[in-house]
Every structure is written in structure tokens, then in C-alpha cells.
Design a protein around this motif. Sequence first.
Motif, PDB file in Angstrom:
ATOM      1  N   ASN A  73       0.814  -1.212   0.000  1.00 52.21           N
ATOM      2  CA  ASN A  73       0.000   0.000   0.000  1.00 52.21           C
ATOM      3  C   ASN A  73       0.850   1.266   0.000  1.00 52.21           C
ATOM      4  N   LYS A  74       2.024   1.217   0.619  1.00 50.03           N
ATOM      5  CA  LYS A  74       2.942   2.364   0.531  1.00 50.03           C
ATOM      6  C   LYS A  74       3.359   2.594  -0.920  1.00 50.03           C
ATOM      7  N   ASP A  75       3.622   1.484  -1.634  1.00 51.15           N
ATOM      8  CA  ASP A  75       4.010   1.608  -3.041  1.00 51.15           C
ATOM      9  C   ASP A  75       2.844   2.136  -3.886  1.00 51.15           C
ATOM     10  N   ARG A  76       1.639   1.720  -3.561  1.00 51.40           N
ATOM     11  CA  ARG A  76       0.471   2.233  -4.301  1.00 51.40           C
ATOM     12  C   ARG A  76       0.334   3.738  -4.100  1.00 51.40           C
ATOM     13  N   ALA A  77       0.470   4.184  -2.862  1.00 51.54           N
ATOM     14  CA  ALA A  77       0.358   5.610  -2.574  1.00 51.54           C
ATOM     15  C   ALA A  77       1.472   6.395  -3.279  1.00 51.54           C
ATOM     16  N   LYS A  78       2.665   5.820  -3.331  1.00 47.94           N
ATOM     17  CA  LYS A  78       3.787   6.497  -3.995  1.00 47.94           C
ATOM     18  C   LYS A  78       3.553   6.592  -5.502  1.00 47.94           C
ATOM     19  N   LEU A  79       3.005   5.538  -6.096  1.00 46.53           N
ATOM     20  CA  LEU A  79       2.736   5.565  -7.525  1.00 46.53           C
ATOM     21  C   LEU A  79       1.716   6.654  -7.880  1.00 46.53           C
ATOM     22  N   LEU A  80       0.701   6.834  -7.043  1.00 49.71           N
ATOM     23  CA  LEU A  80      -0.271   7.912  -7.268  1.00 49.71           C
ATOM     24  C   LEU A  80       0.437   9.267  -7.281  1.00 49.71           C
ATOM     25  N   SER A  81       1.322   9.465  -6.319  1.00 54.70           N
ATOM     26  CA  SER A  81       2.025  10.743  -6.218  1.00 54.70           C
ATOM     27  C   SER A  81       3.011  10.929  -7.372  1.00 54.70           C
ATOM     28  N   ASP A  82       3.758   9.873  -7.693  1.00 53.16           N
ATOM     29  CA  ASP A  82       4.746   9.978  -8.778  1.00 53.16           C
ATOM     30  C   ASP A  82       4.078  10.252 -10.121  1.00 53.16           C
ATOM     31  N   PHE A  83       2.924   9.706 -10.344  1.00 54.78           N
ATOM     32  CA  PHE A  83       2.226   9.911 -11.618  1.00 54.78           C
ATOM     33  C   PHE A  83       1.956  11.400 -11.843  1.00 54.78           C
ATOM     34  N   HIS A  84       1.728  12.151 -10.771  1.00 58.58           N
ATOM     35  CA  HIS A  84       1.410  13.575 -10.899  1.00 58.58           C
ATOM     36  C   HIS A  84       2.626  14.481 -10.717  1.00 58.58           C
ATOM     37  N   TYR A  85       3.516  14.117  -9.808  1.00 63.51           N
ATOM     38  CA  TYR A  85       4.548  15.070  -9.425  1.00 63.51           C
ATOM     39  C   TYR A  85       5.979  14.586  -9.688  1.00 63.51           C
ATOM     40  N   ASN A  86       6.154  13.339 -10.056  1.00 66.98           N
ATOM     41  CA  ASN A  86       7.509  12.836 -10.263  1.00 66.98           C
ATOM     42  C   ASN A  86       7.474  11.718 -11.294  1.00 66.98           C
ATOM     43  N   GLN A  87       7.072  12.043 -12.509  1.00 65.58           N
ATOM     44  CA  GLN A  87       6.828  11.018 -13.516  1.00 65.58           C
ATOM     45  C   GLN A  87       8.102  10.284 -13.925  1.00 65.58           C
ATOM     46  N   SER A  88       9.249  10.897 -13.759  1.00 69.20           N
ATOM     47  CA  SER A  88      10.496  10.202 -14.101  1.00 69.20           C
ATOM     48  C   SER A  88      10.733   9.001 -13.187  1.00 69.20           C
ATOM     49  N   GLN A  89      10.123   9.015 -12.014  1.00 69.90           N
ATOM     50  CA  GLN A  89      10.262   7.918 -11.062  1.00 69.90           C
ATOM     51  C   GLN A  89       9.071   6.954 -11.096  1.00 69.90           C
ATOM     52  N   PHE A  90       8.139   7.212 -11.991  1.00 70.46           N
ATOM     53  CA  PHE A  90       6.941   6.367 -12.047  1.00 70.46           C
ATOM     54  C   PHE A  90       7.319   4.989 -12.570  1.00 70.46           C
ATOM     55  N   ASP A  91       7.067   3.959 -11.772  1.00 74.48           N
ATOM     56  CA  ASP A  91       7.491   2.588 -12.065  1.00 74.48           C
ATOM     57  C   ASP A  91       6.289   1.788 -12.598  1.00 74.48           C
ATOM     58  N   PHE A  92       6.220   1.655 -13.919  1.00 75.04           N
ATOM     59  CA  PHE A  92       5.072   0.962 -14.516  1.00 75.04           C
ATOM     60  C   PHE A  92       5.091  -0.527 -14.200  1.00 75.04           C
ATOM     61  N   GLU A  93       6.272  -1.123 -14.153  1.00 68.87           N
ATOM     62  CA  GLU A  93       6.357  -2.549 -13.848  1.00 68.87           C
ATOM     63  C   GLU A  93       5.845  -2.836 -12.442  1.00 68.87           C
ATOM     64  N   ARG A  94       6.195  -1.972 -11.501  1.00 65.47           N
ATOM     65  CA  ARG A  94       5.692  -2.153 -10.126  1.00 65.47           C
ATOM     66  C   ARG A  94       4.172  -1.962 -10.093  1.00 65.47           C
ATOM     67  N   LEU A  95       3.686  -1.049 -10.893  1.00 62.77           N
ATOM     68  CA  LEU A  95       2.232  -0.840 -10.985  1.00 62.77           C
ATOM     69  C   LEU A  95       1.529  -2.136 -11.413  1.00 62.77           C
ATOM     70  N   CYS A  96       2.098  -2.789 -12.431  1.00 62.32           N
ATOM     71  CA  CYS A  96       1.489  -4.048 -12.920  1.00 62.32           C
ATOM     72  C   CYS A  96       1.528  -5.125 -11.851  1.00 62.32           C
ATOM     73  N   GLN A  97       2.614  -5.189 -11.120  1.00 62.83           N
ATOM     74  CA  GLN A  97       2.732  -6.178 -10.052  1.00 62.83           C
ATOM     75  C   GLN A  97       1.664  -5.955  -8.974  1.00 62.83           C
ATOM     76  N   LEU A  98       1.456  -4.709  -8.613  1.00 66.81           N
ATOM     77  CA  LEU A  98       0.478  -4.407  -7.557  1.00 66.81           C
ATOM     78  C   LEU A  98      -0.942  -4.678  -8.027  1.00 66.81           C
ATOM     79  N   VAL A  99      -1.196  -4.458  -9.301  1.00 67.47           N
ATOM     80  CA  VAL A  99      -2.528  -4.759  -9.841  1.00 67.47           C
ATOM     81  C   VAL A  99      -2.789  -6.251  -9.797  1.00 67.47           C
ATOM     82  N   GLU A 100      -1.768  -7.036 -10.118  1.00 64.55           N
ATOM     83  CA  GLU A 100      -1.942  -8.491 -10.121  1.00 64.55           C
ATOM     84  C   GLU A 100      -2.162  -9.024  -8.704  1.00 64.55           C
ATOM     85  N   GLU A 101      -1.690  -8.334  -7.696  1.00 65.08           N
ATOM     86  CA  GLU A 101      -1.918  -8.748  -6.311  1.00 65.08           C
ATOM     87  C   GLU A 101      -3.408  -8.670  -5.963  1.00 65.08           C
ATOM     88  N   ILE A 102      -4.118  -7.789  -6.619  1.00 65.41           N
ATOM     89  CA  ILE A 102      -5.537  -7.616  -6.325  1.00 65.41           C
ATOM     90  C   ILE A 102      -6.331  -8.779  -6.892  1.00 65.41           C
TER      91      ILE A 102
END
Length: 347
Positions: A318-347
Motif C-alpha cells: 500500500n505504501k508503493d500504491r500511494a507512492k505511484l499515485l504521487s509519482d504519476f502527478h509530481y515525479n513522472q520520471s520515477q513512475f514505475d510501470f512494472e511495479r504498478l502491474c505487479q500491484l494490480v496483479e496482487e488484487i
Amino acid sequence: MFTRLQHLHRFRHLPAIQSRSFRYSLRNLKEEFDSEHLETPQSLQQSKVKFDLKYADRLADKVKEEGVENLDELRKKLAPAPAPAPKQESEKPANLESIEQKQATTPQPDQLKVDTGRDEYFVGSVDKIEGRKEGDGTGVKPLDTILNVEKMRELPDDHISKLWNAHHATKDNHLSASIERSTYESIYQQARKFPAFVLPIPREVEGEDMAKKMGYEVFYLEWGFLPDVNGTGVRPTTLIFTSLNEYKQRQAFATPFVSCTHYSDFAHTHNLVLMRGEITSVGSGDSNLTVLDSKDAQLLLLTMQRFYNAHKHADQSNKDRAKLLSDFHYNQSQFDFERLCQLVEEI
């Protein structure tokens, strides 16, 4: 139909019967049949005379018995009665008039209101309601065009939730949910800070070698914030999902795949926010198709909630999910799409 054509095809090899001898034999047979069995007026008269002579004695006794003077009168008397003339169309059975009157006063099916046990709480088809407001300029239908808000307020919160979800379960291409006020307000605060996001949905695709591989279809979501016209202290919202490809091509004119509205009318009285979603469909009649499967639409909503509620939990996912939300808006160079896919698959 196709099966019948197959059977007919089996007889196509048989030749047509067209020889002269066959046509001639048929003509001769017809002439012989006509000469033996067809009766001319002369033959009919001769048969009648022979019949009268053969049975003269019996006919004389019958004449006396019936009290007539000759055979002609006897024939007329014993002739069968003529068949009754057919009734004119204007003639009707005696009870038809009452039947028609009954039909005229009986409502037709489309005039009847179907009693589902919930009708007193719901307005019905919004499209057929005349003179009701269609919104406050936002393009969103108010809740009181869907249900009887004042009548529903009389019910406990769990009854409202059950009726709301049962009502939408009978509608094609619709989703619904009842959300606790505290949960909605938590999501709302995150949505104000992060009004857009992307969510990948797993898809099985074919690779270059025709082998099945796991891929992703990426969806773009965007929040909209409506005025608190009911004075509940909780603002209603809209949430729209579309494919990322559609959004890249058409931007503001992109076709929404799923459109959701969160109604806050019961937030201050029952601590409930009602969500109503609609999956976009194309075509009409039997060819009417949705642009997204209902299971995928539900998965999108569930995944959105996990990301927009992640800030309330302390585990690493959940910390990673919250960070991805923030990075998408304010730090896109750090936005980790692969980690996003991993977290989606956990659901």
C-alpha cells in the motif's frame, strides 16, 4: 435449412423425364380416362331416364306416400335444404360486443407498472419522465430522477443499500455500490490531490511466435467534482474510465468506457454514498455491444479503490500504491510501470 439443402442435393443426378414416348403415353391415358369417366349432358339425361323406368313402381308408391302428384314434385320435396348463407363480416357473436368493451378497458402490458416490490422507492425510466430537472448544468442526473429520496430516507441504511444494488442488478450494463461516508471521504481527499491515474488490466495476448503471453490493457481514469447542492457537507463526484489509447488520440473527446457518479444525498442522514456506474454500449437492438466486459469494469473500480485508499495502510504494497499515485502527478520520471502491474496483479 442447410440440412434440407444437403438432402436435396442428393437428387440432383437424376435426369428429367422428357422423352416423347412418355409424353404421348400420358396424353393417351388422359384421353381414355376422360372418355370413360367424364359425363356429358346427354349421358346424364339417359341415366336419369333409365333410373326412373327401373324403379317406376317404387317411385309411384313414394309419390302417394308423400302426397304429391308427380315425380317432379317429389324431387322438389325431397331435395336437400340449401346450405345457410355465410355470415357477413358485420355479424358478430352475441358476446363479442362485451368482449371488445372489456378489452378496451383493460390496460395493455406496456401501460402496466411492473411491481417488483421496490417501485415505490424508484422513479422508473428517467428518459420517460417529463418536466423533471436533468441536472444543474453538470450533465449529471440528480438522484431524485432515479429514486424517491424522501421515501428512501425512512429506511435504515442497510435497507437502502440492498434496494439500491438490487435495483441496478436488473439493469443491463449498470454497476452499483453503497460506500460508507468515511471511506468515500478518504477516497475523495486523494482524488482532489490526484484527479487522474492509469490502471493496467491483465490480458492474454499472442506473441510473434503465436504463443500465449500475458499483456496489459492500460486504462486512464479521471475524477470530476460536483457542487454540494443538497448541503450534506459531502461533495458528489464523477469518475470516468477510458482506454489510454483512446485518450491519447482524442483527449477531451475520448469515449468513456465506464461512467460513474457518487451521490452524497444520504451522507449526512445515513452515512452512505451511493455509486452508480454505466458501461458504454454501441449499436442498437440485437447488435448492441458494450465496449467493456462487466467483470473488467468491476475490476477497474476495485483496483481504483485499492490505490486511492492505500494511504490509510502501513504495509509495503500500500505504501508503493500511494507512492505511484504521487509519482504519476509530481515525479513522472520515477513512475514505475512494472511495479504498478505487479500491484494490480496482487488484487
